[in-house]
Design an enzyme around this catalytic site. Structure first.
Site, PDB file in Angstrom:
ATOM      1  N   TYR A 158     -26.396 -11.756  49.521  1.00  0.00           N
ATOM      2  CA  TYR A 158     -25.373 -11.328  50.481  1.00  0.00           C
ATOM      3  C   TYR A 158     -24.072 -10.968  49.774  1.00  0.00           C
ATOM      4  O   TYR A 158     -23.529  -9.878  49.968  1.00  0.00           O
ATOM      5  CB  TYR A 158     -25.131 -12.445  51.490  1.00  0.00           C
ATOM      6  CG  TYR A 158     -24.143 -12.102  52.584  1.00  0.00           C
ATOM      7  CD1 TYR A 158     -24.476 -11.187  53.581  1.00  0.00           C
ATOM      8  CD2 TYR A 158     -22.891 -12.707  52.635  1.00  0.00           C
ATOM      9  CE1 TYR A 158     -23.576 -10.879  54.593  1.00  0.00           C
ATOM     10  CE2 TYR A 158     -21.992 -12.405  53.641  1.00  0.00           C
ATOM     11  CZ  TYR A 158     -22.337 -11.490  54.622  1.00  0.00           C
ATOM     12  OH  TYR A 158     -21.438 -11.187  55.623  1.00  0.00           O
ATOM     13  N   VAL A 179     -19.159 -23.455  63.229  1.00  0.00           N
ATOM     14  CA  VAL A 179     -18.679 -23.566  64.608  1.00  0.00           C
ATOM     15  C   VAL A 179     -19.845 -23.713  65.580  1.00  0.00           C
ATOM     16  O   VAL A 179     -19.857 -24.624  66.423  1.00  0.00           O
ATOM     17  CB  VAL A 179     -17.807 -22.353  64.985  1.00  0.00           C
ATOM     18  CG1 VAL A 179     -17.490 -22.371  66.489  1.00  0.00           C
ATOM     19  CG2 VAL A 179     -16.503 -22.357  64.193  1.00  0.00           C
ATOM     20  N   PHE A 197     -21.639 -27.172  65.109  1.00  0.00           N
ATOM     21  CA  PHE A 197     -20.893 -28.301  65.653  1.00  0.00           C
ATOM     22  C   PHE A 197     -20.934 -28.300  67.177  1.00  0.00           C
ATOM     23  O   PHE A 197     -21.082 -29.358  67.805  1.00  0.00           O
ATOM     24  CB  PHE A 197     -19.435 -28.262  65.175  1.00  0.00           C
ATOM     25  CG  PHE A 197     -19.244 -28.614  63.717  1.00  0.00           C
ATOM     26  CD1 PHE A 197     -20.304 -29.008  62.922  1.00  0.00           C
ATOM     27  CD2 PHE A 197     -17.980 -28.552  63.146  1.00  0.00           C
ATOM     28  CE1 PHE A 197     -20.125 -29.335  61.580  1.00  0.00           C
ATOM     29  CE2 PHE A 197     -17.780 -28.876  61.813  1.00  0.00           C
ATOM     30  CZ  PHE A 197     -18.850 -29.269  61.019  1.00  0.00           C
ATOM     31  N   GLY A 231     -15.867 -32.981  54.035  1.00  0.00           N
ATOM     32  CA  GLY A 231     -15.060 -32.543  55.171  1.00  0.00           C
ATOM     33  C   GLY A 231     -13.685 -32.050  54.801  1.00  0.00           C
ATOM     34  O   GLY A 231     -12.934 -31.576  55.658  1.00  0.00           O
ATOM     35  N   ASP A 263     -21.034 -23.113  47.704  1.00  0.00           N
ATOM     36  CA  ASP A 263     -20.217 -23.117  48.918  1.00  0.00           C
ATOM     37  C   ASP A 263     -18.743 -23.213  48.512  1.00  0.00           C
ATOM     38  O   ASP A 263     -18.350 -24.169  47.836  1.00  0.00           O
ATOM     39  CB  ASP A 263     -20.602 -24.308  49.800  1.00  0.00           C
ATOM     40  CG  ASP A 263     -20.038 -24.197  51.198  1.00  0.00           C
ATOM     41  OD1 ASP A 263     -20.361 -23.204  51.868  1.00  0.00           O
ATOM     42  OD2 ASP A 263     -19.280 -25.098  51.611  1.00  0.00           O
TER      43      ASP A 263
END
Length: 331
Positions: free
Chosen positions: A149, A192, A195, A211, A277
């Site tokens: 990607y 989003v 969650f 987090g 990430d």
């Protein structure tokens, strides 16, 4: 009496999350929209309300093959955008970005159409500078699991600017940062939607990492406004331009906010961070503000409330099992 339509606009990936919102917005005034999608991740449900519109046309098409149509503008949005989807067939993901760009640029050259490329903040990789400015060349792993990607989108940008230099074409390149809102896939692996679904179903809310990593989330209506403003800007404005929200939030804070807005009692649990990430992600949008007069106007709490309401309705209509499987649905 028939109405003459002044513009015919092609939206590739038009049945996807962003594409469907773009098609809907463009169908005002004297504009007709040709939506092209192979439904790898797009859904007919997203465009169902548009099918009866006299200015809307749908064609099932894969952009890795040429498309022979007559259009005035092209928004090239075709490509899986979530890791779960683009890693499912990484070779096809790269082909979609690279061959798709070549085919759409060829179409734009033949029809003399203005063309916009939906690029991504992933071209910055794990950024060395914060916030990210368009001048940053990126810190990208070329051989990692996300490279299909990241590097596919980087190559697409290269092609756009080579066509601009070599053929004097009118191009626009938007680097899209994290976007959310109604019509997201419930199970696409994005933070989003993950969650929200977990909170609504009362399941554990899963955070990858501790987090503390941050993201900036732009509501879909604001993002679409930015794309249209870029497309309609003067020919000298080619981009690349960052389009996203400069409001940065830690993922742990986002999980707590969504749990509270969804009135959920879900626990928040920690899992290992995936490969490559990025730790921080926030756009510098000063160029978009200066050149387009654009900045997002929807605050995060308002946007999340609207998105949660969409998923709540989806849960009522389809049930929890269908909600989790929606991302694999096809037209």
């Amino acid at each position: 009496m028939s109405v003459h339509l002044e513009k015919r606009i092609l939206v590739t990936g038009g049945a996807g999350f962003l594409g469907s919102h773009l098609c809907e917005r463009l169908l005002g005034g004297r504009t007709s929209v040709l939506c092209a999608d192979n439904f790898f991740t797009g859904s007919r449900r997203n465009i169902q309300p548009l099918l009866q519109h006299p200015g809307f046309e749908l064609v099932r098409h894969d952009v890795t093959f040429p498309l022979y149509v007559e259009v005035d503008q092209i928004y090239n949005l075709a490509c899986p955008a979530s890791p779960i989807h683009y890693q499912r067939d990484p070779v096809q993901t790269t082909k979609t970005s690279v061959h798709g760009a070549i085919n759409m640029l060829g179409l734009a050259k033949r029809t003399k159409a203005r063309i916009l490329q939906a690029s991504t903040s992933e071209v910055y990789g794990d950024p060395l500078f914060h916030p990210q400015k368009e001048e940053h060349w990126g810190n990208v792993n070329p051989i990692g699991a996300r490279s299909c990607y990241d590097e596919g989108k980087r190559c697409a940008e290269t092609l756009f600017f080579d066509y601009w230099r070599q053929h004097r074409m009118e191009i626009k390149v938007a680097r899209i940062f994290n976007t959310y809102g109604p019509r997201m896939h419930p199970n696409d692996g994005r933070v989003v939607s993950n969650f929200i679904v977990q909170a609504l179903l009362g399941r554990d809310i899963t955070i990858f990492g501790d987090g503390s990593q941050t993201r900036s989330f732009c509501y879909v209506d604001d993002l679409i406004d930015g794309l249209i403003r870029l497309m309609d800007s003067s020919a000298e404005v080619t981009g690349p331009l960052n389009i996203g929200s400069p409001e940065e939030i830690a993922i742990g804070e986002l999980a707590t906010a969504i749990r509270d807005l969804a009135r959920s009692k879900s626990r928040i649990i920690i899992r290992p961070l995936p490969e490559d990430d990025p730790r921080r992600r926030r756009p510098d949008i000063s160029a978009a503000q200066r050149l387009l007069g654009w900045a997002p106007s929807t605050d995060l709490r308002t946007g999340l409330s609207r998105t949660i309401a969409y998923f709540e309705q989806l849960l009522v209509e389809q049930g929890s099992a269908a909600l989790l499987e929606e991302s694999s649905a096809r037209a």
